[in-house]
Design an enzyme around this catalytic site. Structure first.
Site, PDB file in Angstrom:
ATOM      1  N   GLU A   1       0.830  -1.217   0.000  1.00 55.10           N
ATOM      2  CA  GLU A   1       0.000   0.000   0.000  1.00 55.10           C
ATOM      3  C   GLU A   1       0.861   1.261   0.000  1.00 55.10           C
ATOM      4  O   GLU A   1       0.760   2.115   0.888  1.00 55.10           O
ATOM      5  CB  GLU A   1      -0.941  -0.012   1.206  1.00 55.10           C
ATOM      6  CG  GLU A   1      -1.926  -1.165   1.160  1.00 55.10           C
ATOM      7  CD  GLU A   1      -3.108  -0.988   2.096  1.00 55.10           C
ATOM      8  OE1 GLU A   1      -2.957  -0.307   3.111  1.00 55.10           O
ATOM      9  OE2 GLU A   1      -4.189  -1.534   1.785  1.00 55.10           O
TER      10      GLU A   1
ATOM     11  N   GLU B   1      -6.453  -8.020  -0.853  1.00 61.78           N
ATOM     12  CA  GLU B   1      -7.014  -8.056   0.505  1.00 61.78           C
ATOM     13  C   GLU B   1      -8.513  -7.797   0.445  1.00 61.78           C
ATOM     14  O   GLU B   1      -8.942  -6.640   0.392  1.00 61.78           O
ATOM     15  CB  GLU B   1      -6.347  -7.009   1.416  1.00 61.78           C
ATOM     16  CG  GLU B   1      -4.914  -7.321   1.769  1.00 61.78           C
ATOM     17  CD  GLU B   1      -4.283  -6.264   2.687  1.00 61.78           C
ATOM     18  OE1 GLU B   1      -5.015  -5.600   3.452  1.00 61.78           O
ATOM     19  OE2 GLU B   1      -3.049  -6.113   2.618  1.00 61.78           O
TER      20      GLU B   1
END
Ligand code: GAL
Length: 758
Positions: free
Chosen positions: A184, A253
């Site tokens: 991320e 995710e």
């Protein structure tokens, strides 16, 4: 005409050549539709299981349960800080045996996705970075910084080489089909500008240069450079598309629930909404989905990130913290996956045709014209069911749901229609219980010994502890003149302690400040609804104060009992898990940076900040290694009935117990305790804290956009009362339990419980 024939021939030839190369050399590649393994496009369903969050004895069962749920891939992060506790000293033993974990995945016949990071976030201490990394001269984390890049490359290379030497990449015949670099990064890149951009380019080149023979991904990084695939993380990902038309649409995710923090509620995610989200992603052309978490597990020891992440990392995952199946989540997903697999060839051989069936209803149809056809009929209306017509047939679609028709004609699955029944969890006290209690005081008076040092002024905590302990004592003394008016019945002086985090217990002359009031409140918090209320009372009347996860800074303010002459001010500052997320979190401070001020003296106020302070890293009991059998037998414990009487702060306790019969998972019910840490046979179960959950526990409807504040459980209860004791840590008899209680609790009411579900 001739040229086009030649080019046609060349195209077909190249295609088949590539296929042969892939088959012979087992490489993993991708195209716009999917990851390609051994020449075959695949719909891949994956689940996160983090190896250090369970024990090696649990791994096989967890992985087999994931396989039975029709998953193809197991995903794990790699946790740098547990593998390299000090520079160049590696640890791959026990729970950290990454090779054994990947081989267990291989043995089950599943693929692996290795998210090396090495920044992982993951609610893990310091986001996975070793704390020593912060002290490498000139370092700056996750940016275009030479010392950081050198360290990151060294560790990434170490892991890749380790996997290669065991032939674990698919290109070598092993199970690893994908790897991740960074995690991320997008928010950091956007904040860091050119340096962030340069770092992303570097990270990509570095990773690709390691020649693993399998693709790399970067999650939540829209600028992932080729050939790295950018992927999505979130509760929903149907709005996501990769940054190049020739990359597959992947979701690394899909959050099955959410993590909990001490003092917060327990987030749950209804499986109907989870399945709906995943079906939405697949009907848009998504071909890889990883459930984060499929088994969340436990943050043993001091591995929890923070601050304030609970020891349990259950995550409301389909397999619960203890390794038991959670229904209806598990079976509903298992059936969903079975049906998705029936659609695989249609999904992979064509792009969807989207047909409107109503205002909020659509059909996504996959048909290659070669006989296979799969359809997804969706109803986005979160309140109302819909009756739609598709292929001349009527279909009823519940609100917020998708029906899947693997033959474009019959409904095999609807995301909102749950067949499995909800599992009932029981935590039953076992026959064997804790006995032979002993108590030992962490004596505040005798703190100044050879392991203390002095400095003028207030020091940052992690610079001193290097995170070798949660605890750092700040001790100073203050002279009070007999002429002070408060000594003759005036109002008591007030002590103000400004802390950067995360918690403090304030002692004056060896006594927890305002201790009587404090015990009173602890006794009543369980019945009070709001944790904030607890904090407010706490900071006004007691000797303890806490920050929050969002804002670690806080102020302790409380009246103090001072006497004429020299008084000792002893502040026990506590780190409750180091931050795992945020721009340059390595620069954030912990501990008491001041000012520390006494108010209400004749002279007005007195600033203690720049006095001489005595520091002590950790507890005496930690130095004496009381948690081990050897350490525990080196001291005189107070035994008998007195041991369990009186709920005093700063107490070590020990007890023994026999392993409960059978194989059911075991836990400690710690409801009667305050805050501390607990160990069994020298292994750390983790931090415990029975702070009550503050939140709203009223909206449980599956339909409508989910966020982690929806569907919460446990309002007004301790966020975590049960603490997992892995079976494999137990001997048949004479297991040693040691705990350290910071604020006071009733050990006689701690229970050993067995977890069963039905
Ligand atoms: C994601 C992150 C994960 C984990 C998750 C929340 O943003 O990539 O590592 O922290 O959030 O559980």
């Amino acid at each position: 005409m001739e040229t086009s024939l030649v080019s046609q021939f060349l195209k077909v030839y190249t295609f088949y050549l590539l296929m042969v190369v892939q088959l012979v050399f087992c490489i993993v590649t991708y195209d716009k539709k999917a990851i390609i393994i051994n020449g075959q496009r695949r719909i891949l369903l994956s689940g996160s299981i983090h190896y250090p969050r369970s024990t090696p004895e649990m791994w096989e069962d967890l992985i087999n349960k994931a396989k039975d749920a029709n998953l193809d891939v197991i995903e794990t992060y790699v946790f740098w800080n547990v593998h390299e506790p000090s520079p160049g000293n590696y640890n791959f033993d026990g729970r950290y045996d990454l090779v054994r974990f990947i081989k267990t995945v291989q043995k089950a016949g599943l693929y692996a996705h290795l998210r090396i990071g090495p920044y992982v976030c993951a609610e893990w201490n310091f986001g996975g970075f070793p704390v020593w990394l912060k002290y490498v001269p000139g370092i700056s984390f996750r940016t275009d910084n030479e010392p950081f890049k050198a360290a990151m490359q060294k560790f990434t290379n170490k892991i890749v080489e380790m996997m290669k030497s065991e032939n674990l990449f698919e290109s070598q015949g092993g199970p690893i089909i994908l790897s991740q670099i960074e995690n991320e990064y997008q928010p950091e890149r956007e904040a860091l500008g050119a340096a962030g951009e340069a770092y992303v380019q570097w990270a990509a080149q570095m990773a690709v240069g390691l020649n693993t023979g399998v693709p790399w991904v970067m999650c939540k990084e829209d600028d992932a450079p080729d050939p790295i695939i950018n992927t999505c993380n979130g509760f929903y990902c149907d709005e996501f598309s990769p940054n190049k038309p020739y990359k597959p649409t992947m979701w690394t995710e899909a959050w099955t629930g959410w993590f909990a923090e001490f003092g917060g509620t327990i987030p749950m995610r209804p499986v109907q909404d989870l399945a709906f989200a995943v079906a939405r992603f697949i009907q848009k052309g998504g071909s890889f989905v990883n459930y984060y978490m499929f088994h969340g597990g436990t943050n043993f020891g001091r591995t929890a990130g923070g601050p304030f992440i609970t020891t349990s990392y259950d995550y409301d995952a389909p397999i619960d913290e203890y390794g038991l199946i959670r229904e209806p989540k598990y079976s509903h997903l298992k059936e969903f996956h079975r049906v998705i697999k029936l659609c695989e060839s249609a999904l992979l051989s064509s792009d969807p045709t989207v047909v409107s069936l109503g205002n909020y209803q659509q059909a996504h149809v996959f048909s290659s014209g070669k006989g296979n056809c799969a359809a997804f009929l969706s109803n986005y209306d979160s309140n109302t069911a819909a009756r739609v017509v598709f292929n001349n047939k009527h279909f009823n679609l519940p609100p917020w749901s998708i029906s899947i028709l693997p033959d474009c004609s019959h409904v095999a699955f609807n995301t909102a229609k749950v067949g499995a029944r909800t599992s009932q969890v029981r935590m039953t006290p076992t026959v064997s219980q804790l006995h032979s209690w002993g108590a030992y005081s962490e004596d505040v008076f005798s703190l100044v010994d050879s392991s203390t040092f002095e400095a003028v002024g207030l020091l940052e905590q992690i610079n001193i502890t290097r995170d070798n302990s949660d605890y750092l004592w700040y001790i100073t003394s203050v002279d009070i003149s007999p002429s002070e008016s408060f000594l003759r019945g005036g109002q008591k002086p007030t002590l103000n302690v400004y802390s950067s985090g995360h918690a403090v217990h304030v002692f004056v002359n060896g006594k927890l400040s305002g201790n009587d009031a404090y015990m009173h409140i602890i006794g009543r918090t369980a019945s009070r609804k709001h944790f904030l209320y607890f904090l407010l009372w706490n900071s006004q009347f007691s000797g303890s104060s806490y920050g929050t996860r969002k804002d670690t800074k806080f102020t302790f303010t409380g009246p103090v009992d001072l006497q004429a002459g020299t008084n000792r001010i002893e502040l026990l500052s506590i780190a409750v898990g180091l931050p795992n997320i945020g721009l340059h979190y390595e620069e954030w401070n912990t501990g008491i940076l001041g000012p520390v001020v006494l108010q209400g003296l004749n002279q007005g106020h007195k600033d203690l900040s720049s006095l001489k302070w005595t520091y002590r890293v950790g507890l005496k009991g930690e130095t004496m290694n009381l948690i081990s059998q050897h350490g525990a037998s080196s001291i005189e414990w107070i035994g008998g009935a007195v041991a369990t009487q009186g709920q005093q702060p700063l107490k070590w306790y020990k007890a023994y117990f026999d392993a409960p019969e059978g194989n059911d998972p075991v836990a400690l019910d710690m409801r009667s305790m305050g805050k501390g840490q607990v160990w069994i046979n020298g292994q750390s179960i983790g931090r415990y804290w029975t702070a009550s959950a503050n939140g709203k526990c009223d909206d449980f409807h599956y339909a409508g956009t989910y966020r982690q504040t929806k569907c919460q459980l446990g309002c007004g209860q301790p966020t975590q009362k049960w603490y997992h004791v892995p079976r494999s840590w137990l001997k048949p008899t004479q297991n040693l339990l040691v705990l350290f209680e910071e604020i006071g609790g009733d050990v006689s009411r701690i229970l050993l419980v067995k977890r069963t579900t039905s």
